[in-house]
Design a protein around this motif. Structure first.
Motif, PDB file in Angstrom:
ATOM      1  N   GLN A  69      49.003  37.052  52.787  1.00  0.00           N
ATOM      2  CA  GLN A  69      48.512  38.424  52.976  1.00  0.00           C
ATOM      3  C   GLN A  69      48.229  39.074  51.616  1.00  0.00           C
ATOM      4  O   GLN A  69      47.258  39.839  51.477  1.00  0.00           O
ATOM      5  N   SER A  70      49.062  38.740  50.636  1.00  0.00           N
ATOM      6  CA  SER A  70      48.844  39.268  49.280  1.00  0.00           C
ATOM      7  C   SER A  70      47.528  38.749  48.718  1.00  0.00           C
ATOM      8  O   SER A  70      46.724  39.522  48.169  1.00  0.00           O
ATOM      9  N   ALA A  71      47.282  37.430  48.886  1.00  0.00           N
ATOM     10  CA  ALA A  71      46.027  36.840  48.386  1.00  0.00           C
ATOM     11  C   ALA A  71      44.830  37.460  49.076  1.00  0.00           C
ATOM     12  O   ALA A  71      43.801  37.763  48.444  1.00  0.00           O
ATOM     13  N   ASP A  72      44.929  37.679  50.393  1.00  0.00           N
ATOM     14  CA  ASP A  72      43.817  38.287  51.147  1.00  0.00           C
ATOM     15  C   ASP A  72      43.522  39.694  50.630  1.00  0.00           C
ATOM     16  O   ASP A  72      42.356  40.093  50.493  1.00  0.00           O
ATOM     17  N   ALA A  73      44.578  40.479  50.354  1.00  0.00           N
ATOM     18  CA  ALA A  73      44.397  41.855  49.874  1.00  0.00           C
ATOM     19  C   ALA A  73      43.714  41.869  48.511  1.00  0.00           C
ATOM     20  O   ALA A  73      42.763  42.637  48.289  1.00  0.00           O
ATOM     21  N   PHE A  74      44.165  40.984  47.614  1.00  0.00           N
ATOM     22  CA  PHE A  74      43.560  40.948  46.273  1.00  0.00           C
ATOM     23  C   PHE A  74      42.121  40.435  46.331  1.00  0.00           C
ATOM     24  O   PHE A  74      41.251  40.939  45.601  1.00  0.00           O
ATOM     25  N   ASN A  75      41.841  39.449  47.173  1.00  0.00           N
ATOM     26  CA  ASN A  75      40.469  38.934  47.304  1.00  0.00           C
ATOM     27  C   ASN A  75      39.546  40.007  47.875  1.00  0.00           C
ATOM     28  O   ASN A  75      38.373  40.105  47.494  1.00  0.00           O
ATOM     29  N   PHE A  76      40.072  40.822  48.819  1.00  0.00           N
ATOM     30  CA  PHE A  76      39.289  41.933  49.371  1.00  0.00           C
ATOM     31  C   PHE A  76      38.970  42.937  48.270  1.00  0.00           C
ATOM     32  O   PHE A  76      37.840  43.434  48.169  1.00  0.00           O
ATOM     33  N   LEU A  77      39.964  43.215  47.438  1.00  0.00           N
ATOM     34  CA  LEU A  77      39.763  44.141  46.309  1.00  0.00           C
ATOM     35  C   LEU A  77      38.689  43.627  45.359  1.00  0.00           C
ATOM     36  O   LEU A  77      37.799  44.386  44.951  1.00  0.00           O
ATOM     37  N   ILE A  78      38.757  42.333  45.043  1.00  0.00           N
ATOM     38  CA  ILE A  78      37.817  41.734  44.075  1.00  0.00           C
ATOM     39  C   ILE A  78      36.400  41.722  44.630  1.00  0.00           C
ATOM     40  O   ILE A  78      35.421  42.009  43.914  1.00  0.00           O
ATOM     41  N   SER A  79      36.255  41.404  45.914  1.00  0.00           N
ATOM     42  CA  SER A  79      34.922  41.192  46.491  1.00  0.00           C
ATOM     43  C   SER A  79      34.248  42.484  46.979  1.00  0.00           C
ATOM     44  O   SER A  79      33.013  42.574  47.001  1.00  0.00           O
ATOM     45  N   LYS A  80      35.072  43.499  47.344  1.00  0.00           N
ATOM     46  CA  LYS A  80      34.478  44.689  47.991  1.00  0.00           C
ATOM     47  C   LYS A  80      34.318  45.892  47.069  1.00  0.00           C
ATOM     48  O   LYS A  80      33.587  46.837  47.411  1.00  0.00           O
ATOM     49  N   PHE A  81      34.985  45.895  45.931  1.00  0.00           N
ATOM     50  CA  PHE A  81      34.950  47.085  45.076  1.00  0.00           C
ATOM     51  C   PHE A  81      34.411  46.754  43.690  1.00  0.00           C
ATOM     52  O   PHE A  81      34.600  45.640  43.182  1.00  0.00           O
ATOM     53  N   ASN A  82      33.754  47.754  43.114  1.00  0.00           N
ATOM     54  CA  ASN A  82      33.261  47.614  41.740  1.00  0.00           C
ATOM     55  C   ASN A  82      34.341  48.132  40.793  1.00  0.00           C
ATOM     56  O   ASN A  82      34.398  49.312  40.473  1.00  0.00           O
ATOM     57  N   ILE A  83      35.221  47.212  40.408  1.00  0.00           N
ATOM     58  CA  ILE A  83      36.381  47.616  39.622  1.00  0.00           C
ATOM     59  C   ILE A  83      36.154  47.320  38.145  1.00  0.00           C
ATOM     60  O   ILE A  83      35.270  46.544  37.768  1.00  0.00           O
ATOM     61  N   SER A  84      36.987  47.909  37.285  1.00  0.00           N
ATOM     62  CA  SER A  84      36.861  47.718  35.829  1.00  0.00           C
ATOM     63  C   SER A  84      37.346  46.311  35.437  1.00  0.00           C
ATOM     64  O   SER A  84      37.997  45.603  36.228  1.00  0.00           O
ATOM     65  N   LYS A  85      37.057  45.914  34.212  1.00  0.00           N
ATOM     66  CA  LYS A  85      37.489  44.610  33.705  1.00  0.00           C
ATOM     67  C   LYS A  85      39.013  44.480  33.736  1.00  0.00           C
ATOM     68  O   LYS A  85      39.558  43.433  34.071  1.00  0.00           O
ATOM     69  N   HIS A  86      39.696  45.587  33.389  1.00  0.00           N
ATOM     70  CA  HIS A  86      41.154  45.537  33.353  1.00  0.00           C
ATOM     71  C   HIS A  86      41.724  45.397  34.767  1.00  0.00           C
ATOM     72  O   HIS A  86      42.658  44.620  35.005  1.00  0.00           O
ATOM     73  N   GLN A  87      41.158  46.162  35.728  1.00  0.00           N
ATOM     74  CA  GLN A  87      41.594  46.032  37.123  1.00  0.00           C
ATOM     75  C   GLN A  87      41.298  44.625  37.654  1.00  0.00           C
ATOM     76  O   GLN A  87      42.101  44.048  38.399  1.00  0.00           O
ATOM     77  N   TYR A  88      40.125  44.095  37.263  1.00  0.00           N
ATOM     78  CA  TYR A  88      39.740  42.737  37.682  1.00  0.00           C
ATOM     79  C   TYR A  88      40.742  41.714  37.127  1.00  0.00           C
ATOM     80  O   TYR A  88      41.154  40.780  37.820  1.00  0.00           O
TER      81      TYR A  88
END
Length: 435
Positions: free
Chosen positions: A108-127
């Motif tokens: 579930q943790s991996a799914d949440a982080f993958n959703f974050l990476i794929s769905k949002f335009n995040i900064s380099k540090h957040q990435y």
């Protein structure tokens, strides 16, 4: 006296102290904040930072009893952050991923982080934080290849965002060491240590310090194995070199023997060729002289027969005076002269260059000059007979109607004038070739 700005400063100070490994100081700073007086945004930041502080203390303690206590406290603070964060924001999914990780819900943790990476335009540090966390979770799920991929992305994002972080690179070094890529693992863990030292992150230095000796030990073990391999290779190469040199020496000696045998064979062939030439020469000489002596003997027999018949006839009719005349007319000297002429003809037929080659053994003034009607003279006949293989001076003397002393005198006189070695004179005579 702007409370929001004071909270903002304390949150940043708490994060800075946390990043340096000063956990008590970080907690003292953060606990002084009253979240009830904060805005929603600052409240969410406060809960996230203080939750992370307790998580890092749990990781640092790494103790079954106390670590679980700190994790539970951290979970409570993080739940508070999630409850006040909008679901459609990166902060929400980042907090959910971290909460699932700390609750041991790794998929579930991996799914949440993958959703974050794929769905949002995040900064380099957040990435970098998201990919590093995903890589760590994949490691716990035994998905090492995917973990390495995520940790590589996190390490690159740390570099691109100028962040002196060590977690992603340290975890990547551990995985690479387990995969056997020791050189790369060693380089990465050294960089992680440099980053931790640069920021003076005490807990990060301890984490790196726990891994570095293992990687160095593995590296030294591989170097030692390589040394042993090199030693074995050196021994094998030395043995092979000795074998090659031995074979080379054997081949060299065999070649030397072969050259020696070839030389002997060449000499033998040369000698055989000379023998064959001599045999052929001897055969020619024999054929010529056999024919010559057949003719001479035949003529001699005819003359004797005619001579006998004349004597018998004269005796029968008792013409004794005519008998005396027949005996007087017999000129033995003339017969001998004819014999020499025939001998000279046959010999020169066999050895046409004999006189010219014989004269090369002397100076110009000492060379033999034959008269107009001469084929050979007594000097030449002596050595002509020797060339035919008649070396007995007594036989030569009988043939030439000389005394043995005369033959010796002739020989001595001739050899005294020669320009070649006297001891090899007879040998040089024998080397004069026939036709």
């Amino acid at each position: 006296n702007d409370y929001d700005k004071l909270v903002h400063a304390k949150i940043k100070m708490g994060f800075t102290l946390l990043s340096s490994g000063l956990f008590k100081e970080s907690l003292d700073t953060l606990i002084s904040i009253n979240p009830g007086k904060c805005s929603s945004q600052k409240k969410q930041e406060f809960y996230s930072i203080i939750a992370r502080t307790y998580y890092d203390i749990a990781d640092y303690d790494n103790d079954a009893h106390f670590a679980n206590i700190y994790k539970r406290i951290g979970n409570k603070y993080l739940d508070s952050a999630i409850n006040i964060t909008h679901e459609g924001t990166p902060d929400y999914w980042s907090a959910v991923g971290l909460r699932e990780m700390k609750s041991n819900h790794y998929q579930q943790s991996a799914d949440a982080f993958n959703f974050l990476i794929s769905k949002f335009n995040i900064s380099k540090h957040q990435y970098a934080i998201a990919t590093s966390s995903t890589g760590y979770v994949y490691t716990l799920l035994d998905r090492d290849n995917e973990a390495i991929d995520m940790l590589i992305r996190a390490s690159i994002a740390d570099i691109e965002s100028s962040t002196k972080e060590t977690v992603a690179l340290r975890n990547l070094a551990v995985l690479l060491m387990e995969k056997g890529d020791i050189d790369r693992a060693y380089r990465y863990i050294k960089i992680a240590l440099e980053d931790a030292t640069f920021y003076n992150a005490r807990h990060r230095k301890i984490e790196v310090g726990a891994v570095l000796p293992i990687i160095e030990g593995e590296r030294l073990r591989i170097v030692e194995l390589q040394k042993k391999k090199l030693s074995r290779y050196a021994i094998v190469v030395t043995i092979l070199s000795v074998l090659v040199l031995t074979f080379f020496l054997i081949i060299y000696l065999q070649l030397k023997k072969l050259i020696g045998v070839r030389k002997i064979l060449q000499e033998t062939n040369h000698n055989l060729q000379e023998m064959n030439d001599n045999l052929m020469e001897s055969n020619i000489i024999k054929e010529e002289y056999i024919g010559y002596f057949f003719n001479i003997n035949s003529e001699f027999i005819e003359k004797i027969d005619t001579y006998r018949k004349n004597i018998q006839r004269k005796i029968a009719v008792r013409q004794f005076e005519d008998l005396a005349n027949i005996i007087k007319k017999t000129d033995l000297e003339k017969e001998r002269e004819n014999m020499y002429i025939n001998f000279d003809k046959i010999f020169l037929k066999l050895f046409p260059r004999f006189v010219d080659e014989f004269n090369t053994f002397f100076k110009e003034e000492d060379r033999i000059t034959l008269k107009h009607d001469e084929l050979l003279n007594p000097d030449l006949r002596i050595f002509a007979l020797m060339r035919l293989g008649i070396t007995d001076s007594e036989k030569i003397a009988k043939f030439l109607d000389f005394s043995v002393n005369t033959i010796y005198t002739y020989k001595t006189k001739i050899k005294h004038k020669t320009i070649i070695d006297r001891d090899s004179f007879d040998e040089r005579i024998m080397k004069i070739k026939a036709l």
